[in-house]
Design a protein around this motif. Structure first.
Motif, mmCIF file in Angstrom:
data_model
loop_
_atom_site.group_PDB
_atom_site.id
_atom_site.type_symbol
_atom_site.label_atom_id
_atom_site.label_comp_id
_atom_site.label_asym_id
_atom_site.label_seq_id
_atom_site.Cartn_x
_atom_site.Cartn_y
_atom_site.Cartn_z
ATOM 1 N N LEU A 198 0.825 -1.370 -0.093
ATOM 2 C CA LEU A 198 -0.061 -0.074 -0.023
ATOM 3 C C LEU A 198 0.662 1.236 -0.028
ATOM 4 O O LEU A 198 0.603 2.274 -0.639
ATOM 5 C CB LEU A 198 -0.827 -0.056 1.233
ATOM 6 N N ASN A 237 2.183 4.817 5.504
ATOM 7 C CA ASN A 237 0.662 4.481 5.877
ATOM 8 C C ASN A 237 0.211 5.423 6.906
ATOM 9 O O ASN A 237 -1.172 5.699 7.221
ATOM 10 C CB ASN A 237 0.409 3.134 6.398
ATOM 11 N N PRO A 290 -4.633 3.402 4.556
ATOM 12 C CA PRO A 290 -5.579 2.256 4.068
ATOM 13 C C PRO A 290 -7.000 2.593 4.255
ATOM 14 O O PRO A 290 -7.777 2.322 3.589
ATOM 15 C CB PRO A 290 -4.974 1.216 5.268
ATOM 16 N N TYR A 336 -9.313 2.890 0.792
ATOM 17 C CA TYR A 336 -10.309 1.930 0.945
ATOM 18 C C TYR A 336 -11.690 2.809 0.317
ATOM 19 O O TYR A 336 -12.385 2.607 -0.303
ATOM 20 C CB TYR A 336 -10.533 1.223 2.126
ATOM 21 N N ILE A 386 -3.781 -2.577 -5.258
ATOM 22 C CA ILE A 386 -4.747 -2.271 -3.828
ATOM 23 C C ILE A 386 -5.503 -3.387 -3.436
ATOM 24 O O ILE A 386 -5.650 -3.604 -2.209
ATOM 25 C CB ILE A 386 -5.658 -1.071 -4.339
ATOM 26 N N SER A 390 -3.772 -5.789 -1.536
ATOM 27 C CA SER A 390 -2.862 -5.435 -0.304
ATOM 28 C C SER A 390 -4.244 -5.447 0.880
ATOM 29 O O SER A 390 -3.864 -5.643 1.861
ATOM 30 C CB SER A 390 -2.683 -4.068 -0.473
ATOM 31 N N LEU A 391 -5.513 -4.825 0.385
ATOM 32 C CA LEU A 391 -6.351 -4.930 1.319
ATOM 33 C C LEU A 391 -6.799 -6.265 1.822
ATOM 34 O O LEU A 391 -7.279 -6.169 3.016
ATOM 35 C CB LEU A 391 -7.485 -4.330 0.655
#
Length: 246
Positions: A123, A131, A145, A149, A176, A179-180
């Motif tokens: 991310l 982050n 994050p 999102y 993305i 990663s989520l």
């Protein structure tokens, strides 16, 4: 390693927030290479190796930008027939450490903890920023994050700098989504690193957007107590605020 550490190349530089130094295809190849390295540690070694310190500062790049995982000072060995390991205290860097490493109520510590760190790192590669950034103008943008999102869920309106070509946009969205999935709070909801590789190399259309990875989830011991898990931001650290209800 001629290109040094990954962290020197992925974050936007200067006050004008100029674009990252690496192309999207190169970022994708680096993410893929790191995942292959983790798969080797988790699956191909005679004794499984859990790194516990995956972050951009521990990824070295050779002359062809091929990534090498470094710094095994916090790593632990785990027999292949075992998936859960015991740990006396948390290890790793704030921002990349999986929730269960802090608090066992989130789940058991396993190779999935490395997957979480990997997701956080990717991310950062996508966003070109850390982050957690206390220097942003709006609080809602502080925890990246959460911000990504929200924007990804709203018509996928990301407005990331440097994304122009259709191929680059597809790479970005794939990174993305994967990663989520990797940073889901419950380790059981995260994919193995082998599954991560499969997702990265598969079609974007086959990937499903995961649920929000940073909301409260069910407690694991219904016989004892339940709790809400809340992420709060303070001085570059993620702090767990646990409110218990008997």
């Amino acid at each position: 390693m001629p290109h040094g550490y990954l962290d020197k190349l992925i974050y936007s530089q200067g006050s004008n927030n100029q674009c990252r130094q690496l192309e999207w295809k190169t970022l994708y190849d680096i993410a893929l290479g790191i995942a292959r390295g983790l798969e080797y540690l988790h699956q191909d070694c005679n004794t499984r190796i859990l790194h516990f310190n995956i972050k951009p500062h521990n990824i070295l790049l050779d002359k062809n930008f091929c990534p090498k995982i470094s710094d095994f000072g916090l790593s632990k060995l785990c027999e292949r027939k075992e998936s859960i390991i015991s740990m006396a205290c948390a290890r790793g860097k704030i921002g990349y450490i999986a929730p269960e490493v802090f608090c066992r109520n989130f789940g058991e510590v396993s190779y999935k903890s490395d997957v979480y760190s990997y997701g956080m790192m990717v991310l950062e590669m996508v966003g070109g920023r850390k982050n957690i950034d206390v220097g942003v103008s709006q609080t809602s943008e502080m925890y990246f994050p959460s911000w990504i999102y929200e924007h990804f869920d709203q018509s996928m309106n990301l407005n990331l700098k440097g994304v122009i070509a259709e191929e680059e946009e597809e790479i970005t969205r794939k990174l993305i989504i994967v990663s989520l999935w990797c940073i889901q709070c419950d380790p059981c909801d995260r994919p193995s690193i082998t599954k991560v590789l499969e997702m990265l190399q598969g079609n974007l259309q086959s990937l499903i957007i995961p649920p929000r990875p940073f909301v409260s989830s069910q407690v694991r011991s219904p016989k004892t107590l339940s709790h809400d898990k809340i992420w709060t931001i303070s001085d570059n650290e993620i702090v767990f605020s646990l409110s218990f209800i008997v």
